[in-house]
Design a protein around this motif. Structure first.
Motif, PDB file in Angstrom:
ATOM      1  N   GLU A   1     -23.667 -39.126  18.751  1.00  0.00           N
ATOM      2  CA  GLU A   1     -23.352 -39.557  20.122  1.00  0.00           C
ATOM      3  C   GLU A   1     -24.604 -39.801  20.966  1.00  0.00           C
ATOM      4  OE1 GLU A   1     -21.901 -37.356  24.137  1.00  0.00           O
ATOM      5  OE2 GLU A   1     -20.501 -37.179  22.473  1.00  0.00           O
TER       6      GLU A   1
ATOM      7  N   ASN B   1     -17.006 -42.204  12.282  1.00  0.00           N
ATOM      8  CA  ASN B   1     -15.555 -42.263  12.447  1.00  0.00           C
ATOM      9  C   ASN B   1     -14.861 -42.689  11.157  1.00  0.00           C
ATOM     10  OD1 ASN B   1     -15.579 -41.398  15.138  1.00  0.00           O
ATOM     11  ND2 ASN B   1     -15.949 -43.485  15.890  1.00  0.00           N
TER      12      ASN B   1
ATOM     13  N   ALA C   1     -12.620 -39.130  18.060  1.00  0.00           N
ATOM     14  CA  ALA C   1     -13.707 -40.067  17.787  1.00  0.00           C
ATOM     15  C   ALA C   1     -15.024 -39.581  18.370  1.00  0.00           C
ATOM     16  CB  ALA C   1     -13.363 -41.440  18.360  1.00  0.00           C
TER      17      ALA C   1
ATOM     18  N   LEU D   1     -18.509 -41.363  19.918  1.00  0.00           N
ATOM     19  CA  LEU D   1     -18.815 -42.667  20.504  1.00  0.00           C
ATOM     20  C   LEU D   1     -20.300 -42.809  20.818  1.00  0.00           C
ATOM     21  CD1 LEU D   1     -15.877 -43.033  23.068  1.00  0.00           C
ATOM     22  CD2 LEU D   1     -15.968 -43.833  20.699  1.00  0.00           C
TER      23      LEU D   1
ATOM     24  N   LEU E   1     -13.867 -46.807  20.539  1.00  0.00           N
ATOM     25  CA  LEU E   1     -12.714 -45.948  20.802  1.00  0.00           C
ATOM     26  C   LEU E   1     -11.415 -46.692  20.512  1.00  0.00           C
ATOM     27  CD1 LEU E   1     -11.391 -43.376  21.814  1.00  0.00           C
ATOM     28  CD2 LEU E   1     -11.702 -44.210  24.157  1.00  0.00           C
ATOM     29  N   LYS E   2     -11.340 -47.941  20.929  1.00  0.00           N
ATOM     30  CA  LYS E   2     -10.143 -48.736  20.661  1.00  0.00           C
ATOM     31  C   LYS E   2      -9.917 -48.894  19.165  1.00  0.00           C
ATOM     32  CE  LYS E   2      -7.936 -53.113  21.920  1.00  0.00           C
ATOM     33  NZ  LYS E   2      -8.079 -54.368  22.724  1.00  0.00           N
TER      34      LYS E   2
ATOM     35  N   VAL F   1     -10.897 -38.609  21.927  1.00  0.00           N
ATOM     36  CA  VAL F   1     -12.353 -38.656  21.798  1.00  0.00           C
ATOM     37  C   VAL F   1     -12.929 -37.350  22.306  1.00  0.00           C
ATOM     38  CG1 VAL F   1     -12.509 -39.828  24.044  1.00  0.00           C
ATOM     39  CG2 VAL F   1     -14.466 -39.882  22.488  1.00  0.00           C
TER      40      VAL F   1
ATOM     41  N   ILE G   1     -15.664 -46.403  29.169  1.00  0.00           N
ATOM     42  CA  ILE G   1     -15.148 -45.447  28.186  1.00  0.00           C
ATOM     43  C   ILE G   1     -13.845 -44.831  28.683  1.00  0.00           C
ATOM     44  CG2 ILE G   1     -15.608 -43.266  27.002  1.00  0.00           C
ATOM     45  CD1 ILE G   1     -18.612 -43.958  27.185  1.00  0.00           C
TER      46      ILE G   1
ATOM     47  N   ALA H   1      -9.904 -45.112  27.437  1.00  0.00           N
ATOM     48  CA  ALA H   1      -9.108 -43.924  27.091  1.00  0.00           C
ATOM     49  C   ALA H   1      -7.803 -43.918  27.861  1.00  0.00           C
ATOM     50  CB  ALA H   1      -9.909 -42.661  27.376  1.00  0.00           C
TER      51      ALA H   1
ATOM     52  N   VAL I   1      -9.683 -37.298  26.642  1.00  0.00           N
ATOM     53  CA  VAL I   1     -11.123 -37.121  26.466  1.00  0.00           C
ATOM     54  C   VAL I   1     -11.403 -35.624  26.513  1.00  0.00           C
ATOM     55  CG1 VAL I   1     -13.415 -37.574  27.395  1.00  0.00           C
ATOM     56  CG2 VAL I   1     -11.627 -39.331  27.566  1.00  0.00           C
TER      57      VAL I   1
END
Length: 334
Positions: free
Chosen positions: A78, A93, A111, A113, A125-126, A137, A156, A160, A167
């Motif tokens: 990250e 991922n 996830a 990111l 993320l999508k 996430v 972000i 979400a 999140v």
């Protein structure tokens, strides 16, 4: 009773090797040599972090845990430079998706990111949710000393919200200046400073402030569907909801008091702090629909992981919510 835990960690040997090659095996921020030695002695081994079939399943079976939602632990891409983290987060991922696919009845996933590039992070993320079937996430509490309420990161959270996935904010190492001011002293060792500034207290103060900043920023007026998850019983924040309402309401510019957003948009987990008084306090402040079980495996492996649930003061209906139903709803578990 079905049991789901939602803050359980994993590391991929391939991703860890890639990170170590970039940063060096000891590349942890703000960590003295004494503290690094302590961490190496006290933290789970790489084998424990990477295992998803033997010791982990044995622990789950022993303590009646039906499912873990997995997320990357300390060895996460990250916070790397986006030139590296975009591709490496995608690989991470994919690695985690393969783990879940080997045992989909026992594992879900959050996830990782590349937050240094918010548009790329939103895109990943999508993909993770729509293509890999991820359940949300996990974000560490800041990136390069920059909290996530900064408008820079808005894509972000917008993604979400649109995907309706939570999140999860997780603690991370705090800035050296903060450690020096609050936690360091000539009267104790670097190890005490390191623990005090991290898992002992500092991490929790820091990520609690992150969640408070999200509320104060007004993001929930813009994204009323956004859901945040805060471990360790809310990282010290629920104790101060009344105080925050009294002091901030008149000046924040928010449409509602602080506690309105916190109780509506934030969900709490214990992260292995299996304390009856803290559960009862969180229940009183948040209500049964906003409490979700978590162990923080393998960093924490409480021997009362099962008996804790068997000996709460919750009603039968509240216990079902806490043990699995809230997780199933918020993380969209089938």
């Amino acid at each position: 009773m079905k049991v789901i835990t939602v803050e359980e960690h994993f590391e991929s040997p391939k991703i860890t090797a890639a990170i170590n090659q970039l940063n060096g095996k000891s590349a942890l921020p703000n960590v003295s040599p004494d503290m690094l030695h302590y961490m190496q002695a006290s933290l789970p081994s790489p084998e424990e972090m990477q295992d998803v079939s033997k010791q982990r399943i044995a622990f789950m079976d022993q303590y009646g845990i039906d499912m873990q939602i997995l997320s990357y632990g300390n060895s996460s891409p990250e916070n790397l430079n986006p030139k590296i983290s975009v591709d490496l987060s995608r690989q991470a991922n994919d690695e985690l998706a393969q783990v879940v696919a080997t045992n989909p009845n026992r594992f879900g996933a959050l996830a990782v990111l590349p937050v240094g590039d918010p548009q790329a992070a939103a895109t990943e993320l999508k993909r993770a949710v729509n293509e890999l079937g991820f359940n949300g996430v996990l974000l560490k509490s800041h990136y390069q000393d920059r909290f996530f309420d900064d408008p820079f990161y808005f894509p972000i959270f917008k993604m979400a919200s649109e995907l309706d996935v939570p999140v999860y904010f997780h603690p991370s190492f705090i800035a050296p200046a903060v450690t020096k001011h609050y936690f360091e002293s000539a009267e104790w060792s670097d190890v005490v400073t390191g623990i005090f500034s991290s898992a002992g207290y500092g991490w929790h103060m820091d990520v609690g402030i992150q969640v408070m900043r999200m509320v104060i920023s007004g993001i929930f007026d813009k994204l009323p569907n956004l859901k945040l998850v805060s471990g360790h019983w809310g990282e010290l924040v629920p104790m101060f909801l009344a105080r925050l309402d009294d002091e901030l309401t008149a000046y924040s510019g928010l449409k509602h008091p602080f506690s309105y957003y916190y109780r509506k948009n934030v969900y709490l987990t214990p992260s292995g702090i299996l304390s009856k008084p803290q559960l009862n306090f969180a229940l009183a402040e948040m209500g049964p629909e906003h409490l979700i079980y978590s162990i923080d495996y393998p960093y924490k492996q409480p021997t009362n992981s099962k008996t804790y649930l068997e000996n709460t003061d919750l009603s039968a209906e509240q216990l079902e919510l806490f043990a699995h139903q809230n997780a199933e709803k918020i993380f969209h578990l089938k």
